[in-house]
Scaffold this motif. Structure first.
Motif, short mmCIF file in Angstrom:
data_model
loop_
_atom_site.label_atom_id
_atom_site.label_comp_id
_atom_site.label_asym_id
_atom_site.label_seq_id
_atom_site.Cartn_x
_atom_site.Cartn_y
_atom_site.Cartn_z
N SER A 177 -11.37 -35.34 -0.99
CA SER A 177 -12.10 -34.14 -1.39
C SER A 177 -13.38 -34.49 -2.11
O SER A 177 -14.43 -33.87 -1.89
CB SER A 177 -11.22 -33.26 -2.28
N ALA B 63 -5.68 -37.11 -1.04
CA ALA B 63 -6.39 -35.86 -0.81
C ALA B 63 -7.50 -35.65 -1.83
O ALA B 63 -8.58 -35.15 -1.50
CB ALA B 63 -5.41 -34.69 -0.84
N LEU B 64 -7.24 -36.03 -3.09
CA LEU B 64 -8.26 -35.88 -4.13
C LEU B 64 -9.47 -36.77 -3.85
O LEU B 64 -10.62 -36.34 -3.94
CB LEU B 64 -7.67 -36.22 -5.50
N VAL C 35 -14.13 -30.19 2.30
CA VAL C 35 -13.49 -30.11 0.98
C VAL C 35 -12.27 -29.20 1.04
O VAL C 35 -11.19 -29.53 0.54
CB VAL C 35 -14.50 -29.60 -0.08
N LEU D 294 -8.40 -30.50 0.52
CA LEU D 294 -7.54 -29.94 -0.53
C LEU D 294 -6.23 -29.42 0.05
O LEU D 294 -5.23 -29.31 -0.67
CB LEU D 294 -8.28 -28.82 -1.26
N SER D 295 -6.22 -29.10 1.34
CA SER D 295 -5.00 -28.60 1.97
C SER D 295 -4.11 -29.73 2.46
O SER D 295 -3.02 -29.46 2.99
CB SER D 295 -5.34 -27.68 3.14
#
Length: 268
Positions: free
Chosen positions: A9, A5-6, A131, A135-136
């Motif tokens: 993002s 996820a990072l 983004v 992040l979710s």
């Protein structure tokens, strides 16, 4: 999942800065200069990566993947219908996204009679949404990943359909921003699905095969988007891309249901 996820993002954040900066510069300088500046930025990145060569050489202690491990990784991929299904879903998802790259700029210029500022705003809002969506992705881990992934595919398609209805620019901007929110977690989720279902010893090989296959998806879709947009118009191509993406999600859900059915008993 949090690491994927990072990374996703960070990639989406670049979509915010790039188009916004290009739209601003396009009001002051020729687009040719913007393309030249873009080329210079790649050269700077190449120099920076070259400076990391010694560091990479000291840390890469693992033995290279031999032909035996490569063959084992390919055999694993062929023998895992679930992995092949995820790969096929991701390939066609990226393929159907390709025409959007062609149709959206022409939609802005031909249908909306606007220019680079509005196009940059579309991509900036998409990036902001992506983004937030990426992040979710960590929170989505509580849910079954396959249904969530199919829901993302269907949701992205739904956000493209209003373009074909001739909605005002403000409405389509909101739809594209929502599309970014929906699309944002997809990369992290699909990558995590592959990681979770691949033995650690073969993970590098299987992910390399995945990357090689996906590299062809968006370019093929973009190449197809050119003649389609010329024949059908950008607004129609955006809507057709959305409808086809929804159909892809439905097909993926049907394949998942069929795969979970127990085999029919053989007659005695």
């Amino acid at each position: 999942m949090p690491a994927n996820a990072l990374v996703s993002s960070c990639t989406s954040a670049s979509v915010i800065i790039g188009p916004a900066l290009a739209g601003f510069l396009a009001t002051a300088v020729s687009p040719a200069w913007i393309l030249g500046l873009d080329a210079v930025s790649f050269a700077v990145l190449a120099v920076q990566v070259g400076r990391l060569g010694n560091v990479a050489g000291t840390t890469a202690t693992a033995a290279p993947i031999g032909s035996g491990r490569s063959a084992a990784g390919l055999n694993l991929l062929r023998g895992q219908p679930e992995l092949l299904g995820i790969l096929a879903l991701t390939w066609f998802f990226n393929f159907l996204y390709g025409p959007v790259e062609v149709a959206l700029p022409l939609h802005v210029t031909e249908d909306l009679h606007s220019g680079a500022n509005l196009l940059g705003l579309y991509w900036t809002l998409f990036g902001v949404g992506a983004v937030l969506g990426a992040l979710s992705a960590g929170a989505l881990r509580r849910f079954p990943l396959r249904p969530v992934t199919l829901g993302i595919v269907a949701g992205w398609g739904l956000t493209l359909v209003p373009f074909g209805l001739g909605v005002p620019a403000g409405v389509s901007l909101v739809c594209f921003a929502l599309g970014g929110v929906v699309y944002g977690p997809f990369t992290a989720l699909s990558f995590t699905l592959f990681q979770d279902r691949t033995p650690a010893a073969l993970l590098t090989t299987v992910l390399a095969v995945r990357s090689a296959a996906l590299l062809t998806a968006a370019p093929v879709g973009t190449a197809l988007g050119g003649p389609l947009t010329a024949a059908m118009g950008p607004r129609t191509v955006l809507a057709v891309s959305g409808i086809a993406t929804i159909a892809l999600a439905v097909a993926g859900a049907a394949a998942r249901v069929r795969g979970r059915r127990p085999p029919a008993p053989r007659p005695v």
